[in-house]
Design a protein around this motif. Structure first.
Motif, short mmCIF file in Angstrom:
data_model
loop_
_atom_site.label_atom_id
_atom_site.label_comp_id
_atom_site.label_asym_id
_atom_site.label_seq_id
_atom_site.Cartn_x
_atom_site.Cartn_y
_atom_site.Cartn_z
N ARG A 433 0.83 -1.21 0.00
CA ARG A 433 0.00 0.00 0.00
C ARG A 433 0.86 1.25 0.00
NH1 ARG A 433 -4.26 -0.05 4.67
NH2 ARG A 433 -4.61 2.00 3.72
N LEU A 434 1.91 1.24 0.83
CA LEU A 434 2.80 2.41 0.86
C LEU A 434 3.48 2.63 -0.48
CD1 LEU A 434 4.47 1.98 4.38
CD2 LEU A 434 2.70 3.61 3.72
N TYR A 435 3.86 1.50 -1.12
CA TYR A 435 4.54 1.61 -2.40
C TYR A 435 3.61 2.18 -3.47
CZ TYR A 435 6.97 0.16 -6.64
OH TYR A 435 7.59 0.16 -7.86
N VAL A 436 2.37 1.65 -3.51
CA VAL A 436 1.40 2.17 -4.49
C VAL A 436 1.08 3.62 -4.21
CG1 VAL A 436 -0.96 1.92 -5.33
CG2 VAL A 436 0.44 -0.11 -4.91
N GLY A 437 0.93 3.97 -2.92
CA GLY A 437 0.65 5.36 -2.57
C GLY A 437 1.76 6.30 -3.00
N SER A 438 3.00 5.81 -2.82
CA SER A 438 4.15 6.63 -3.22
C SER A 438 4.16 6.84 -4.73
CB SER A 438 5.45 5.95 -2.76
OG SER A 438 5.47 5.81 -1.37
N TYR A 440 1.60 6.82 -6.73
CA TYR A 440 0.50 7.75 -7.08
C TYR A 440 0.89 9.18 -6.77
CZ TYR A 440 -3.98 10.15 -6.91
OH TYR A 440 -4.99 11.04 -7.11
N THR A 441 1.55 9.39 -5.62
CA THR A 441 1.96 10.75 -5.26
C THR A 441 2.97 11.29 -6.26
OG1 THR A 441 1.60 10.24 -2.93
CG2 THR A 441 2.97 12.16 -3.44
N ILE A 442 3.93 10.47 -6.66
CA ILE A 442 4.94 10.91 -7.62
C ILE A 442 4.29 11.22 -8.98
CG2 ILE A 442 6.97 10.16 -8.92
CD1 ILE A 442 7.78 8.53 -6.45
N TRP A 443 3.38 10.35 -9.39
CA TRP A 443 2.70 10.56 -10.68
C TRP A 443 1.86 11.83 -10.64
CZ3 TRP A 443 -2.51 10.77 -11.94
CH2 TRP A 443 -2.80 10.77 -13.31
N ASN A 444 1.18 12.08 -9.50
CA ASN A 444 0.33 13.26 -9.38
C ASN A 444 1.15 14.54 -9.45
OD1 ASN A 444 -2.09 14.66 -9.00
ND2 ASN A 444 -1.87 14.68 -6.77
N TYR A 445 2.29 14.56 -8.71
CA TYR A 445 3.13 15.75 -8.75
C TYR A 445 3.76 15.94 -10.13
CZ TYR A 445 2.85 16.92 -3.81
OH TYR A 445 2.42 17.33 -2.58
N SER A 446 4.09 14.84 -10.79
CA SER A 446 4.66 14.96 -12.14
C SER A 446 3.64 15.53 -13.11
CB SER A 446 5.12 13.57 -12.63
OG SER A 446 6.12 13.07 -11.79
N TRP A 447 2.38 15.13 -13.00
CA TRP A 447 1.32 15.62 -13.87
C TRP A 447 1.10 17.10 -13.65
CZ3 TRP A 447 -1.15 14.47 -18.07
CH2 TRP A 447 -2.36 15.10 -18.37
N LYS A 448 1.04 17.54 -12.37
CA LYS A 448 0.85 18.96 -12.08
C LYS A 448 2.03 19.79 -12.56
CE LYS A 448 -2.15 18.31 -8.06
NZ LYS A 448 -2.32 18.57 -6.62
N PHE A 449 3.23 19.21 -12.45
CA PHE A 449 4.41 19.95 -12.89
C PHE A 449 4.39 20.16 -14.40
CE2 PHE A 449 8.65 21.50 -12.67
CZ PHE A 449 9.31 21.02 -13.78
N ARG A 450 3.95 19.10 -15.12
CA ARG A 450 3.88 19.22 -16.58
C ARG A 450 2.84 20.26 -17.00
NH1 ARG A 450 4.01 12.87 -18.49
NH2 ARG A 450 6.14 12.45 -17.75
N GLN A 451 1.69 20.33 -16.30
CA GLN A 451 0.68 21.34 -16.62
C GLN A 451 1.17 22.75 -16.37
OE1 GLN A 451 -2.72 20.14 -14.29
NE2 GLN A 451 -3.63 19.00 -15.99
N ALA A 452 1.94 22.90 -15.26
CA ALA A 452 2.50 24.23 -14.95
C ALA A 452 3.49 24.67 -16.01
CB ALA A 452 3.14 24.21 -13.60
N VAL A 453 4.27 23.76 -16.51
CA VAL A 453 5.26 24.09 -17.55
C VAL A 453 4.57 24.37 -18.87
CG1 VAL A 453 7.19 23.19 -18.85
CG2 VAL A 453 7.06 22.77 -16.42
#
Length: 453
Positions: A433-438, A440-453
């Motif tokens: 669960r911790l691994y999957v959560g991690s 998801y968190t990395i993917w979410n931040y990567s997606w937001k970063f790409r939108q900001a750029v």
């Protein structure tokens, strides 16, 4: 224990009550220097309300008490207290304690030998007041439990009483094992001028007298623990019990000639120290020159508690030599032939019995041969009923130069394995669960970063 260290054991407080304050201060600073057992301040004639005596029973003894029932049967005017454990088809080894002992002091022998297929009976010395009464009472006890031919293991006073019974009832006694014992009581009678009034002596004085003979000083941990255990057993004895045993000790008499051959006698003594004078032990050896010798380098007054592995080995070798056939196949949980480490010839590649190579011309063995040592028996006991599961395994922990045997009942390992498996699966699931959560968190931040750029 190094020379000069403080002695452990309850007997020090018992025979030296004036040292209580000093011992109490030492205990507060270092609880390991002294073990308080049963409440024994009354033995000195005083009571200290600040002292809370709690004897910490060994773990294997607690397990033994939970598995092996204590029998109490009245026979005539005598009350018999005893343990009877092991295959009933095997001729029993009956253990007789000394003045300070009870049936409980042989619990290590009961646990070990019964797992190898032997039957062991441990008894309290009943309240008898002369040797003739002892012989009659013991014979009635054997008749009551339907036992005819017996093998006797007696320590101190128990060894003396075993010899008397073998002298007067030779058809019933097949062999003797005598440990720290004697053949006459006149010396004890001389040393106890107040013997005629022993039955009127207060209980606390009798207890103090009984335990004064136990050595007080620096001792090995196992020996100190054995003293603690015996002192706790003395506290369970009534005034009349102690008075009768002391009366048997000081009733001046000696053992006559036995019809039993010396080859069926084993003398087991400790070489360090013992409450029985060496002169009396020498008399015993001279009385049975053809007896086998079993010497323990150390062990104190109670080697059956302090050196149980060595004592059990000697007892097993004795029983084999006198023709007692163990029945490990009747012990549940022990595979056929697995209650022992194989026969003597199997362990020695077809050689002769393991207690033969080191014997002298008289057939006396000084010590068990190193190459023929039986594996140490687990400090355990089966259930009194042969249908109940026995103790199947034990783990040994080394703590502060002492060996502690942790007993694990049969079936417990299976439960332990299941618990560990469930715990491992829960840990693995939580980590996933911790691994999957991690991720998801990395993917979410990567997606937001790409939108900001």
């Amino acid at each position: 224990m190094k020379e000069g260290t403080q002695p452990r054991g309850l007997v020090h407080l018992l025979v030296n009550p004036s040292n209580y304050g000093e011992r109490e201060r030492e205990t507060k600073s270092d609880p390991s220097t002294f073990t308080y057992g049963v409440v024994i301040w009354a033995v000195s004639g005083l009571r200290n309300p600040a002292m809370k005596g709690v004897f910490s029973a060994p773990g294997d003894y607690i397990y033994f008490k939970s598995q092996v029932p204590l029998h109490k049967i009245p026979i005539g005017t005598k009350q018999w207290r005893y343990y009877d454990f092991g295959p009933k088809v095997v001729p029993p080894l009956i253990c007789l304690p000394g003045t300070a002992g009870t049936a409980d002091v042989y619990y290590k022998q009961i646990m070990s030998l019964s797992m190898k297929g032997y039957r062991v009976i441990s008894v309290d010395i009943p309240r008898v007041w002369n040797h003739h009464e002892w012989i009659q009472a013991f014979e009635k006890f054997l008749d009551a439990i339907d036992v005819h031919h017996i093998h006797l293991y007696g320590t101190s006073l128990g060894g003396f009483l075993a010899q008397l019974f073998a002298q007067h009832r030779p058809r019933r006694v097949r062999s003797l094992v005598l440990s720290n014992s004697f053949v006459e009581t006149r010396s004890f009678s001389t040393a106890m001028p107040w013997a005629p009034i022993v039955s009127w002596t207060p209980s606390f004085l009798l207890k103090r007298y009984v335990l004064t003979g136990i050595r007080d000083g620096p001792q090995e941990p196992f020996i100190a623990d054995s003293v603690d255990f015996v002192v706790s057993q003395v506290e369970t004895l009534s005034k009349d019990d102690l008075a009768s045993r002391l009366t048997l000790t000081v009733d001046a008499t000696s053992v006559g000639s036995l019809l039993l051959s010396d080859s069926f006698i084993t003398i087991m003594d400790t070489n360090d120290y013992c409450a029985i004078p060496q002169q009396l032990k020498d008399q015993l050896s001279e009385r049975y020159p053809g007896a086998r010798r079993a010497y323990l380098k150390t062990g104190g007054d109670f080697p059956f508690l302090s050196r149980p592995d060595e004592v059990n080995l000697y007892l097993q070798l004795h029983l084999r030599r006198v023709g007692v056939e163990a029945r490990p196949d009747l012990v549940p949980g022990v595979p056929k032939g697995g209650g022992d480490a194989g026969s003597p010839s199997e362990r020695n590649g077809g050689q002769e019995d393991p207690d033969d190579p080191s014997k002298d011309n008289k057939g006396n063995s000084d010590s068990p041969p190193a190459g023929s040592q039986l594996p140490p028996a687990p400090e355990s006991s089966e259930s009194h009923s042969l249908d109940d599961p026995p103790l199947s395994t034990a783990k040994i922990l080394h703590l502060d130069h002492k060996v502690m045997t942790v007993l694990i009942p049969s079936g417990f390992l299976m439960i332990q394995d299941v618990v560990l498996l469930i715990a491992w699966e829960m840990l693995a699931f939580h980590s996933l669960r911790l691994y999957v959560g991690s991720l998801y968190t990395i993917w979410n931040y990567s997606w937001k970063f790409r939108q900001a750029v």
